[in-house]
Design a protein around this motif. Sequence first.
Motif, PDB file in Angstrom:
ATOM      1  N   PHE A   1       0.834  -1.192   0.000  1.00 23.55           N
ATOM      2  CA  PHE A   1       0.000   0.000   0.000  1.00 23.55           C
ATOM      3  C   PHE A   1       0.871   1.245   0.000  1.00 23.55           C
ATOM      4  N   SER A   2       0.268   2.359  -0.318  1.00 21.14           N
ATOM      5  CA  SER A   2       0.946   3.651  -0.239  1.00 21.14           C
ATOM      6  C   SER A   2      -0.052   4.667   0.289  1.00 21.14           C
ATOM      7  N   LEU A   3       0.444   5.830   0.627  1.00 15.38           N
ATOM      8  CA  LEU A   3      -0.400   6.853   1.214  1.00 15.38           C
ATOM      9  C   LEU A   3      -0.088   8.192   0.559  1.00 15.38           C
ATOM     10  N   ASN A   4      -1.124   8.840   0.047  1.00 14.41           N
ATOM     11  CA  ASN A   4      -0.944  10.178  -0.494  1.00 14.41           C
ATOM     12  C   ASN A   4      -1.182  11.202   0.609  1.00 14.41           C
ATOM     13  N   LYS A   5      -0.440  12.303   0.547  1.00  8.92           N
ATOM     14  CA  LYS A   5      -0.551  13.322   1.593  1.00  8.92           C
ATOM     15  C   LYS A   5      -0.650  14.710   0.984  1.00  8.92           C
ATOM     16  N   CYS A   6      -1.393  15.567   1.694  1.00  7.07           N
ATOM     17  CA  CYS A   6      -1.467  16.989   1.364  1.00  7.07           C
ATOM     18  C   CYS A   6      -0.740  17.779   2.447  1.00  7.07           C
ATOM     19  N   PHE A   7      -0.173  18.922   2.046  1.00  4.52           N
ATOM     20  CA  PHE A   7       0.620  19.744   2.959  1.00  4.52           C
ATOM     21  C   PHE A   7       0.121  21.187   2.904  1.00  4.52           C
ATOM     22  N   ASP A   8      -0.192  21.746   4.070  1.00  2.00           N
ATOM     23  CA  ASP A   8      -0.534  23.157   4.184  1.00  2.00           C
ATOM     24  C   ASP A   8       0.651  23.890   4.797  1.00  2.00           C
TER      25      ASP A   8
END
Length: 390
Positions: free
Chosen positions: A285-292
Amino acid sequence: MGIEKLPEDLLAEILWRLPVKLLLRSKSVCKKWYSLIENPSFISLQHNRTSIAATENNCLLVNQFLGGGNGNIILSFVPHETPTEDIEIFFAGLDVSKKLVLLGPCNGVICLTRQGFNSTIVMCNPSIREFRVLPEPSYKKDYLANLGFGFDPFTNAYKVVKFGYLNPDFSNWEFDERIEIYDLSTDSWREVDTVSPVEFGFRCCYEPCTSWNGDCYWYAYCTSDEQAIFRFRMSDEVFDEIPVPDVILLDNSSERKLFILDDSLALVLYPSGWVIPEWFPGRDFSLNKCFDIWVMAMDEQRVEVSWTKRYSIGPLHAPNYALGFRRNGEFLLESGGGQMMLYHLDTQQIKEYQLYGHSPPECLQVLPYVESLVSVKRHNDHEGHNDLHI
């Protein structure tokens, strides 16, 4: 006219443009060059001008822990274009069987230590391969310490501040109101009489301090279950508190990290969670991330005014941690297996940067770095008096 007959101010204009390695060699040309390059005014001018010129070409200082029998700590210079230069360090007094933390840099000088419990502290200028083991503070036994490293421009002094908890057993936290400061100019620790961060409800810091304009900043989780940014001002040796935006306080699921972006304090928020690297057996599996990315606005007197969300990035594929920012606009991320991803904030282009080995993700640390000639030895030190070897 031979170069040896050039006026000193013109000679200085030529020499400060040279990289630190060549300046170190140039000291052996003649006594005049040696005196000029060793002059504190030249050292300060060289670093300031190099810092300005480094906007598009600054290097990175990468800290990796590769494990092994007795540990394997590697510091690496990662220039903008030229090949990476690894500096493998071996020295007595610092436990290299566990990861080390870099504090700084301040004018090219950093501190190395183990974050948390009592550890030897080393002040270092890696660009000139100069190290100094700091003397032990007064209070060491069963002490969980927070450390900050900074620079006092009024006294031209490099300082380390130490504060923390006595006898921590993770159920009974006794905050020690004693605050100690190490001053390189005296090579000694002293206790300072200032308001303790416990007065702010300070609980603990999970990340190393961020050094900015000579001062130290921590993102802290407090005893009242609130959050705040604490600063230690090196010039007057006091703590104060910087408010965090309410919208950030309401978000309880994100990691928070402090960095420096465009010479401003920046706060990065992103989801918690791990990414299994592609080379790991059984990865499925992998995980996508958003950054503020929030940036602190300043007034003309360089006083903090307000926070502004400058960037919302993502989703990006597979980063674990935010590592910081490069001065050319690149956002640095750990991309699994102790490797590095570079995301350009303006062009949105992504580059992978392969580092040597597979450092555990949490052991990778990256600092934007500008080389300098600043010495961490005192003038009365004997030449070669150093327990460190490269």
